[in-house]
Design an enzyme around this catalytic site. Structure first.
Site, mmCIF file in Angstrom:
data_model
loop_
_atom_site.group_PDB
_atom_site.id
_atom_site.type_symbol
_atom_site.label_atom_id
_atom_site.label_comp_id
_atom_site.label_asym_id
_atom_site.label_seq_id
_atom_site.Cartn_x
_atom_site.Cartn_y
_atom_site.Cartn_z
ATOM 1 N N ASP A 64 47.872 48.549 36.493
ATOM 2 C CA ASP A 64 48.519 49.157 37.662
ATOM 3 C C ASP A 64 50.030 49.224 37.444
ATOM 4 O OD1 ASP A 64 49.243 49.863 40.320
ATOM 5 O OD2 ASP A 64 47.527 48.747 41.106
ATOM 6 N N HIS A 70 52.207 50.666 39.840
ATOM 7 C CA HIS A 70 52.931 50.847 41.098
ATOM 8 C C HIS A 70 53.827 49.632 41.364
ATOM 9 C CE1 HIS A 70 49.407 53.509 41.518
ATOM 10 N NE2 HIS A 70 50.191 54.268 42.270
ATOM 11 N N SER A 73 41.488 42.509 39.312
ATOM 12 C CA SER A 73 42.339 41.709 38.434
ATOM 13 C C SER A 73 42.979 40.536 39.190
ATOM 14 C CB SER A 73 43.415 42.605 37.808
ATOM 15 O OG SER A 73 44.113 41.908 36.827
#
Ligand code: B12
Length: 144
Positions: free
Chosen positions: A31, A33, A87
């Site tokens: 990820d 972001h 995760s």
């Protein structure tokens, strides 16, 4: 947005001391972001926490290594993708396997994250935005 954050950072951080405790922050593996967690980091710094920012795409092992190295009271994980939310649970499991789970509180956040999900994976706290993240961190450090 990044440029604006750089300008806002000294204003939000103010002259806060770093005596409240240490927090390791990162966006979970897979990820990238980071706008939201950067705001969380700034609010925490402004509230007097020392923030260690691991950046984005942080693997469970990298969180474990950072807990060993920096000995924070709290780690904060962010996920914006439903596909990367698992995760967070994997990181909590990795902390358990490393024998570190009892040493650190785990706070999670990000647009798809809910209190229900936090409870399911055994996180210690969830906050829906940056200012409540700061309040939640104080609460968790008080309980540490
Ligand atoms: C900006 C953005 C991007 C940027 C990210 C830039 C960056 N440096 O962050 C870029 C263009 C790179 C991007 C890429 C992708 N994105 Co995107 N992105 C967004 C978008 C438009 C805004 C996210 C954002 O910054 N919001 C503003 C911040 C301030 O809010 P926030 O992150 O929620 O953070 C607040 C709270 O959640 C909380 N919080 C956040 N983190 C934490 C952590 C803790 C510990 C705590 C307590 C609180 C907390 O506090 C913050 C401040 O109040 C969203 C749509 C949306 N409206 O959310 C899609 C969105 C998240 N992306 C999406 C997707 C699908 C992708 C891509 C897969 C697209 C693609 N096909 O390539 C890729 C994935 C890349 C990757 N591997 O991560 C989807 C996710 C869908 C899903 N359900 O999983 C969304 C929802 C768009 C959509 N409607 O489809 N994206």
């Amino acid at each position: 947005m990044k440029g604006a954050l750089d300008l806002l950072k000294p204003i939000l951080a103010g002259a806060g001391s770093t005596s409240e405790g240490k927090v390791v922050l990162g966006t979970v593996e897979g990820d990238v972001h980071d706008i939201g967690i950067n705001l969380v980091g700034m609010m925490l710094e402004g509230s007097g926490f020392e923030v260690i920012d691991l950046g984005t795409d942080v693997s469970p092992q990298a969180f474990v290594d950072a807990v060993r190295e920096h000995e924070p009271q709290v780690i904060g994980m962010s996920a914006l993708l439903t596909t990367t939310m698992p995760s967070m649970g994997a990181t909590i499991e990795a902390l358990k396997e490393a024998g570190l789970r009892g040493d650190v509180k785990v706070m999670i956040g990000g647009a798809p994250i809910t209190q229900d999900f936090a409870d399911k994976i055994g996180a210690d706290g969830f906050a829906p935005d940056a200012s409540s993240a700061s309040r939640k961190t104080k609460e968790l450090v008080g309980a540490a």
